[in-house]
Design an enzyme around this catalytic site. Structure first.
Site, PDB file in Angstrom:
ATOM      1  CG  HIS A 291      -1.964  -1.119   1.102  1.00  0.00           C
ATOM      2  ND1 HIS A 291      -2.288  -1.952   2.142  1.00  0.00           N
ATOM      3  CD2 HIS A 291      -2.706  -1.501   0.038  1.00  0.00           C
ATOM      4  CE1 HIS A 291      -3.221  -2.816   1.714  1.00  0.00           C
ATOM      5  NE2 HIS A 291      -3.483  -2.553   0.447  1.00  0.00           N
ATOM      6  N   GLY A 292       0.634   2.118  -0.948  1.00  0.00           N
ATOM      7  CA  GLY A 292       1.518   3.264  -1.145  1.00  0.00           C
ATOM      8  C   GLY A 292       1.703   4.114   0.093  1.00  0.00           C
ATOM      9  CG  ASP A 293      -1.743   4.695   2.556  1.00  0.00           C
ATOM     10  OD1 ASP A 293      -1.504   3.482   2.315  1.00  0.00           O
ATOM     11  OD2 ASP A 293      -2.855   5.093   2.942  1.00  0.00           O
ATOM     12  CD  GLU A 294      -0.700   0.033   4.662  1.00  0.00           C
ATOM     13  OE1 GLU A 294      -0.179  -1.082   4.548  1.00  0.00           O
ATOM     14  OE2 GLU A 294      -1.929   0.207   4.634  1.00  0.00           O
TER      15      GLU A 294
ATOM     16  CG  ASN B   2      -3.285  -7.358   0.185  1.00  0.00           C
ATOM     17  OD1 ASN B   2      -2.831  -8.378  -0.340  1.00  0.00           O
ATOM     18  ND2 ASN B   2      -3.635  -7.320   1.467  1.00  0.00           N
ATOM     19  NE  ARG B   3      -9.116  -5.423   0.172  1.00  0.00           N
ATOM     20  CZ  ARG B   3      -8.132  -5.267   1.059  1.00  0.00           C
ATOM     21  NH1 ARG B   3      -6.931  -5.773   0.817  1.00  0.00           N
ATOM     22  NH2 ARG B   3      -8.330  -4.616   2.190  1.00  0.00           N
TER      23      ARG B   3
ATOM     24  CG  HIS C 116       0.244  -4.576   4.772  1.00  0.00           C
ATOM     25  ND1 HIS C 116      -0.602  -4.088   3.815  1.00  0.00           N
ATOM     26  CD2 HIS C 116       0.728  -5.736   4.277  1.00  0.00           C
ATOM     27  CE1 HIS C 116      -0.628  -4.901   2.773  1.00  0.00           C
ATOM     28  NE2 HIS C 116       0.174  -5.920   3.032  1.00  0.00           N
TER      29      HIS C 116
ATOM     30  CD  GLU D 151      -1.790  -4.629   8.800  1.00  0.00           C
ATOM     31  OE1 GLU D 151      -1.277  -3.497   8.745  1.00  0.00           O
ATOM     32  OE2 GLU D 151      -2.559  -5.072   7.924  1.00  0.00           O
TER      33      GLU D 151
HETATM   34 ZN   LIG Z   1      -1.645  -2.327   3.994  1.00  0.00          ZN
END
Ligand SMILES: [Zn+2]
Ligand SMILES: *[C@@H]1O[C@H](CO)[C@@H](O)[C@H](O)[C@H]1NC(C)=O
Ligand SMILES: *[C@@H]1O[C@H](CO)[C@@H](O)[C@H](O)[C@H]1NC(C)=O
Ligand SMILES: *[C@@H]1O[C@H](CO)[C@@H](O)[C@H](O)[C@H]1NC(C)=O
Ligand SMILES: *[C@@H]1O[C@H](CO)[C@@H](O)[C@H](O)[C@H]1NC(C)=O
Ligand SMILES: *[C@@H]1O[C@H](CO)[C@@H](O)[C@H](O)[C@H]1NC(C)=O
Length: 490
Positions: free
Chosen positions: A127-130, A188-189, A228, A310
């Protein structure tokens, strides 16, 4: 004056809102539910939206400070490849929508070479924002390079595992400071899903997703983890349920996955003391179901045991916190990779005929999952939680399958299989004789002599030989289970 004050309070409110949003969209929470119910009534929504965007983008510009840009990351990876050239290799697995290469680092004492060893991969920045993961993977690479031949854990990993690091799967999302890729698709979907068939359309698949899928066709990974942010927990399959409801839905290897996830959470500074997740681990579907995820696809289609980690409550913490986040995650990251060597059952499958490696299959009674042995060395790596008894079965088309019962503690076990060729009905007698691992040349002469003499004598000899074969195989099986090597857990 009053208006100004009001504006200030409003901005503050939005700031709080923005930060609560960014920390709760980890695996993909619902945006709307986080807004206060009276949100729309109290304010002019379109003005609020604009303000929210301003506040967020201002916050993000500040947040990006101290993080590597995509070109920084490329430079750092290439520098690493030079500085650490004798235990690493740099390569790209493909390109993002905007044409940014997806750089990967392989760390091994024989990078790029095939060996009878397990391979592990870490993927950051799905995810770009992680962005924490992409930074920590560079810390990890540097730590291994500095500590190879100095620290036993570093040496063990470099010499016994092929470790592949993809610091950023989503460089476009990173530079746009958003979750999805440049086409605004959540990567991730985007994988084929066991229940959600809409994802099976190859043509609509994103280039980043395709790159990962091709990568897994090239390299046989035993296990992996994606990094993540937005929570602190080790998440394991399944991520989706058949009826889209939220409940514990374990895959056939639930025990092995719980064991793997616990290795991460227990080695972490404080993941296992989570109040939200018992022991700091969770079944994906028990947390919230998702479809098209990378984790379930890895297990189903690539023979790879993947966790979704995470690693920080705050998705995009201040860069000053990165060294401490590395400190908190370091032992977890190392121990998870090392678990591929220190736990589970490993070995090779050979043919009894000519001793050649057989790229067969390993199953364990009671677990509906097949592990494939490597194509070149026929090495297999079966992750399993400790248990009193497992029945391990090796199969190969054209050969008789063989099984052995083992007792597995938390250490690793080596278990090789020698399979006998399947006996065809015609000429079965001759083949059976050959299967016996006695001196085959004299046996051949002996059999030829017999064919020339009386048939009854021949038959009696065959019975005796068959009995000897049986005895021999029994002895071999006992040797298989007692000759196992157990490595020490540190
Ligand atoms: Zn994520
Ligand atoms: C909301 O704010 C926008 C932009 O400031 C303005 O154009 C619009 O007329 C406002 N709407 C209401 C209902 O006040
Ligand atoms: C890498 O280089 C170092 C230093 O020259 C050397 O000690 C080490 O043996 C090399 N390792 C491998 C795997 O070649
Ligand atoms: C772990 O430690 C960090 C830093 O001290 C803290 O912010 C966080 O709340 C802790 N988490 C748990 C689950 O204890
Ligand atoms: C085993 O798993 C496969 C899917 O991998 C499934 O089709 C099959 O029905 C399962 N068998 C049993 C006995 O559960
Ligand atoms: C294991 O081998 C025994 C005899 O050698 C056989 O009876 C049994 O069915 C085998 N089990 C499996 C799972 O193949």
């Amino acid at each position: 004056m009053f208006l100004k004050m009001n504006n200030l309070l409003f901005s503050l409110h939005l700031l709080l809102l923005a930060s609560s949003l960014s920390s709760s969209l980890a695996k993909g929470g619902a945006f709307q539910s986080l807004l206060p119910s009276d949100f729309n009534d109290r304010i002019n929504v379109s003005r609020a939206r604009r303000l929210l965007d301003e506040v967020e983008s201002r916050a993000r510009v500040d947040l990006a400070q101290g993080y590597m840009t995509n070109s920084d990351l490329e430079r750092v990876i290439k520098e690493f490849g030079q500085r650490c050239s004798n235990i690493s290799r740099i390569y790209s697995i493909g390109k993002s929508v905007n044409g940014v290469p997806l750089w990967a680092i392989e760390i091994s004492d024989k990078p790029g070479e095939e060996e009878p060893e397990p391979a592990f991969k870490y993927i950051g920045n799905v995810h770009g924002d992680e962005p924490v993961g992409r930074e920590l993977l560079i810390y990890l690479a540097n730590w291994l390079c500095h500590n190879y031949l100095k620290d036993p854990l570093a040496t063990l990993i470099v010499e016994n595992v092929h470790l592949h690091l993809l610091p950023s799967m989503n460089p476009d999302g990173f530079s746009l400071r958003k979750r999805g890729n440049a086409n605004n698709i959540d990567l991730n979907r985007d994988f084929p899903d066991q229940f959600f068939f809409a994802n099976n359309d190859e043509d609509s698949r994103q280039p980043e997703t395709k790159a990962i899928m091709n990568w897994l066709r090239d390299i046989q990974f035993t296990a992996s983890a994606t990094l993540h942010g937005g929570a602190l927990v080790a998440n394991y399959p399944w991520d989706g349920t058949i009826d889209k409801r939220t409940y514990y839905y374990g895959c056939p290897d639930d025990d092995a996955f719980r064991f793997m996830a616990s290795i991460y959470s227990h080695s972490h500074y404080n993941m296992s003391s989570s109040k939200e997740f018992i022991d700091g681990i969770t079944n994906g579907a028990a947390w919230y179901p998702l479809y098209g995820g990378m984790q379930d696809w890895n297990y189903i289609h690539a023979g790879c045991f993947e966790l979704t980690l995470e690693i920080s409550d705050n998705k995009w913490p201040n860069a000053a916190e990165l060294p401490i986040l590395w400190k908190y995650n370091k032992m977890s990251m190392l121990n998870l990779v090392a678990s591929l060597v220190k736990t589970g059952v490993h070995g090779r499958i050979y043919s009894s005929g000519d001793g050649r490696p057989l790229p067969g299959f390993i199953t364990v009674s009671g677990i509906n999952y097949t592990v494939r042995a490597g194509g070149t060395f026929a090495d297999y790596h079966r992750l399993l939680a400790a248990r009193d008894r497992y029945e391990v079965v090796a199969t190969m088309p054209g050969y008789k399958s063989k099984n052995t019962s083992i007792w597995l503690d938390e250490g690793a076990m080596t278990l090789d299989f020698v399979l006998d060729p399947e006996v065809s009905i015609k000429g079965s007698v001759l083949q059976n004789v050959y299967d016996c691992n006695c001196d085959s040349k004299s046996k051949l002469e002996f059999v030829q002599f017999l064919w020339g003499s009386h048939f009854e004598v021949f038959f009696i000899f065959i019975v005796i030989l068959g009995f000897l074969c049986l005895l021999f195989q029994r002895r071999k099986k006992v040797k298989q289970s007692t000759g196992a090597k157990r490595t020490v857990v540190v």
